[in-house]
Design a protein around this motif. Structure first.
Motif, PDB file in Angstrom:
ATOM      1  N   TRP A 153       1.049  -1.577   0.043  1.00  0.00           N
ATOM      2  CA  TRP A 153      -0.040  -0.192  -0.272  1.00  0.00           C
ATOM      3  C   TRP A 153       1.004   1.184  -0.245  1.00  0.00           C
ATOM      4  N   GLY A 154       0.132   2.522  -0.723  1.00  0.00           N
ATOM      5  CA  GLY A 154       0.648   3.439  -0.531  1.00  0.00           C
ATOM      6  C   GLY A 154       1.150   4.156   0.769  1.00  0.00           C
ATOM      7  N   SER A 155       1.967   5.047   0.971  1.00  0.00           N
ATOM      8  CA  SER A 155       2.318   5.756   1.806  1.00  0.00           C
ATOM      9  C   SER A 155       1.988   7.249   1.682  1.00  0.00           C
ATOM     10  N   ASP A 156       1.337   8.109   0.156  1.00  0.00           N
ATOM     11  CA  ASP A 156       1.633   9.480   0.430  1.00  0.00           C
ATOM     12  C   ASP A 156       3.376  10.151  -0.110  1.00  0.00           C
ATOM     13  N   VAL A 157       4.043   9.377  -0.392  1.00  0.00           N
ATOM     14  CA  VAL A 157       5.045   9.485   0.257  1.00  0.00           C
ATOM     15  C   VAL A 157       6.309   9.176  -1.641  1.00  0.00           C
ATOM     16  N   GLU A 158       7.072   9.602  -2.095  1.00  0.00           N
ATOM     17  CA  GLU A 158       7.674   9.113  -2.910  1.00  0.00           C
ATOM     18  C   GLU A 158       9.109   8.636  -2.460  1.00  0.00           C
ATOM     19  N   GLN A 159       8.853   6.959  -2.913  1.00  0.00           N
ATOM     20  CA  GLN A 159      10.410   6.755  -2.466  1.00  0.00           C
ATOM     21  C   GLN A 159      10.426   5.009  -2.871  1.00  0.00           C
ATOM     22  N   TRP A 160      10.857   4.409  -3.321  1.00  0.00           N
ATOM     23  CA  TRP A 160      11.130   2.564  -3.369  1.00  0.00           C
ATOM     24  C   TRP A 160       9.962   2.318  -3.296  1.00  0.00           C
ATOM     25  N   TYR A 161       9.129   1.475  -3.255  1.00  0.00           N
ATOM     26  CA  TYR A 161       8.291   0.962  -3.177  1.00  0.00           C
ATOM     27  C   TYR A 161       8.616  -0.836  -3.180  1.00  0.00           C
ATOM     28  N   ARG A 162       8.594  -1.714  -2.601  1.00  0.00           N
ATOM     29  CA  ARG A 162       8.231  -3.454  -2.850  1.00  0.00           C
ATOM     30  C   ARG A 162       7.470  -4.099  -2.559  1.00  0.00           C
ATOM     31  N   SER A 163       7.468  -5.436  -3.010  1.00  0.00           N
ATOM     32  CA  SER A 163       6.301  -6.251  -3.886  1.00  0.00           C
ATOM     33  C   SER A 163       7.614  -7.506  -3.499  1.00  0.00           C
ATOM     34  N   ASP A 164       7.057  -8.253  -2.622  1.00  0.00           N
ATOM     35  CA  ASP A 164       7.998  -9.118  -2.535  1.00  0.00           C
ATOM     36  C   ASP A 164       7.879 -10.518  -3.071  1.00  0.00           C
ATOM     37  N   MET A 165       8.491 -11.555  -3.843  1.00  0.00           N
ATOM     38  CA  MET A 165       8.362 -12.109  -5.139  1.00  0.00           C
ATOM     39  C   MET A 165       9.108 -13.576  -4.939  1.00  0.00           C
ATOM     40  N   ASP A 166       9.000 -14.455  -5.283  1.00  0.00           N
ATOM     41  CA  ASP A 166       9.732 -15.762  -5.412  1.00  0.00           C
ATOM     42  C   ASP A 166       9.458 -16.686  -6.359  1.00  0.00           C
ATOM     43  N   ALA A 167       9.849 -16.422  -7.281  1.00  0.00           N
ATOM     44  CA  ALA A 167      10.205 -16.837  -8.804  1.00  0.00           C
ATOM     45  C   ALA A 167      11.731 -17.215  -9.168  1.00  0.00           C
ATOM     46  N   PRO A 168      11.625 -17.813 -10.228  1.00  0.00           N
ATOM     47  CA  PRO A 168      13.469 -18.344  -9.963  1.00  0.00           C
ATOM     48  C   PRO A 168      13.190 -18.273 -12.342  1.00  0.00           C
ATOM     49  N   LEU A 169      14.220 -17.703 -12.759  1.00  0.00           N
ATOM     50  CA  LEU A 169      14.535 -17.370 -13.579  1.00  0.00           C
ATOM     51  C   LEU A 169      15.249 -18.257 -14.856  1.00  0.00           C
ATOM     52  N   VAL A 170      15.026 -18.658 -15.792  1.00  0.00           N
ATOM     53  CA  VAL A 170      15.512 -20.045 -16.576  1.00  0.00           C
ATOM     54  C   VAL A 170      16.641 -19.530 -17.362  1.00  0.00           C
ATOM     55  N   ALA A 171      17.818 -19.192 -17.523  1.00  0.00           N
ATOM     56  CA  ALA A 171      19.084 -18.442 -18.094  1.00  0.00           C
ATOM     57  C   ALA A 171      18.135 -18.612 -19.677  1.00  0.00           C
ATOM     58  N   GLY A 172      18.552 -17.607 -20.699  1.00  0.00           N
ATOM     59  CA  GLY A 172      18.160 -17.651 -21.957  1.00  0.00           C
ATOM     60  C   GLY A 172      16.274 -17.864 -22.148  1.00  0.00           C
ATOM     61  N   GLN A 173      15.300 -18.121 -21.168  1.00  0.00           N
ATOM     62  CA  GLN A 173      13.866 -17.595 -21.453  1.00  0.00           C
ATOM     63  C   GLN A 173      13.705 -16.062 -21.341  1.00  0.00           C
ATOM     64  N   THR A 174      12.527 -15.679 -22.022  1.00  0.00           N
ATOM     65  CA  THR A 174      12.250 -14.938 -21.786  1.00  0.00           C
ATOM     66  C   THR A 174      11.045 -14.495 -21.292  1.00  0.00           C
ATOM     67  N   TYR A 175      10.552 -13.367 -20.374  1.00  0.00           N
ATOM     68  CA  TYR A 175       9.568 -12.726 -19.774  1.00  0.00           C
ATOM     69  C   TYR A 175       9.302 -11.389 -19.733  1.00  0.00           C
ATOM     70  N   THR A 176       8.150 -11.186 -18.963  1.00  0.00           N
ATOM     71  CA  THR A 176       7.712  -9.891 -18.366  1.00  0.00           C
ATOM     72  C   THR A 176       7.184  -9.478 -17.226  1.00  0.00           C
ATOM     73  N   LEU A 177       8.001  -8.652 -16.316  1.00  0.00           N
ATOM     74  CA  LEU A 177       8.018  -8.590 -15.142  1.00  0.00           C
ATOM     75  C   LEU A 177       7.312  -6.973 -14.112  1.00  0.00           C
ATOM     76  N   VAL A 178       6.537  -6.591 -13.940  1.00  0.00           N
ATOM     77  CA  VAL A 178       5.618  -5.641 -13.929  1.00  0.00           C
ATOM     78  C   VAL A 178       4.554  -5.161 -12.712  1.00  0.00           C
TER      79      VAL A 178
END
Length: 235
Positions: A153-178
């Motif tokens: 959730w936001g806090s009415d402040v400009e800053q780095w907001y983090r969303s935790d995720m647990d996901a492996p990426l495989v070498a040479g594979q294409t992904y879209t991260l948003v």
């Protein structure tokens, strides 16, 4: 003569009576010694029992402490690696600072992993209002959603907001991260306008393009407003 005989008889009778009395006293003394020996043996047995109980208790206490310490030391955590922050914002393009809202609900990047990588979070530099939240999304090369991050959730402040995720990426594979933004028109974000694309980020990712889309869905449009974003990976 009769008188003398009587005196001698009386003397002998008295001596016999005295000897009998001495014999009775000696027997009483023998019983007393026997009782004393028996009490002494009983005390000795009691001391032996006390020593035995003391040894048993001490051993039991030692065994219990040893087992507890061993179990505690055995239950240890495992090392999950070191987090590394990788900035995927393009270095080219014109900086636009604190003017526009994202407009699109979904913004991020299409990229190809250089090596096997494990993502644990995605960060976005944005002024997010407290009325809305953002959450990371990961799509594979077929546009299928394969991982979602936690809501932040936001806090009415400009800053780095983090969303935790647990996901492996495989070498040479294409992904879209948003990121999906629940209130895109109420937030303000910085971006690079018209960067040179595709671009690469060190030895982590290649073929990066800025992507945008409507709704909480795969972003199918190429967008030249490249947001400030960072990927958190394990090394």
């Amino acid at each position: 003569m009769r008188f003398m005989a009587s005196v001698v008889w009386l003397a002998l009778f008295g001596a016999v009576i005295g000897l009998a009395a001495c014999g009775d006293d000696g027997g009483g003394g023998g019983d007393s010694d026997s009782d004393s020996d028996s009490d002494s043996d009983s005390d000795s047995d009691s001391d032996s029992d006390s020593d035995s109980d003391s040894d048993t208790d001490a051993d039991a206490g030692t065994d219990t402490d040893t087992d507890a310490d061993t179990d505690t030391d055995t239950d240890t955590g495992t090392d999950t690696g070191t987090e590394v922050t990788v900035d995927i914002t393009p270095t080219t393009g014109s900086l636009v600072d604190g003017v526009d809202d994202p407009d699109w609900e979904t913004k991020g990047y299409r990229l190809t992993a250089v090596s096997d990588t494990h993502i644990v979070g995605l960060e976005w530099w944005i002024d997010q209002p407290s009325s809305g939240w953002i959450a990371a999304r990961l799509y594979d090369g077929s546009a299928d959603l394969i991982a979602s991050g936690t809501q932040t959730w936001g806090s009415d402040v400009e800053q780095w907001y983090r969303s935790d995720m647990d996901a492996p990426l495989v070498a040479g594979q294409t992904y879209t991260l948003v990121f999906y933004n629940s209130v895109p028109n109420s937030a303000i974000f910085d971006y690079k306008d018209y960067p040179s694309e595709p671009f690469s980020v060190g030895g982590w990712f290649t073929g990066l393009y800025s992507r945008s889309g409507s709704g909480d869905d795969y972003p199918s449009s190429t967008n030249y407003w490249a947001p400030f974003m960072r990927v958190i990976v394990l090394e």
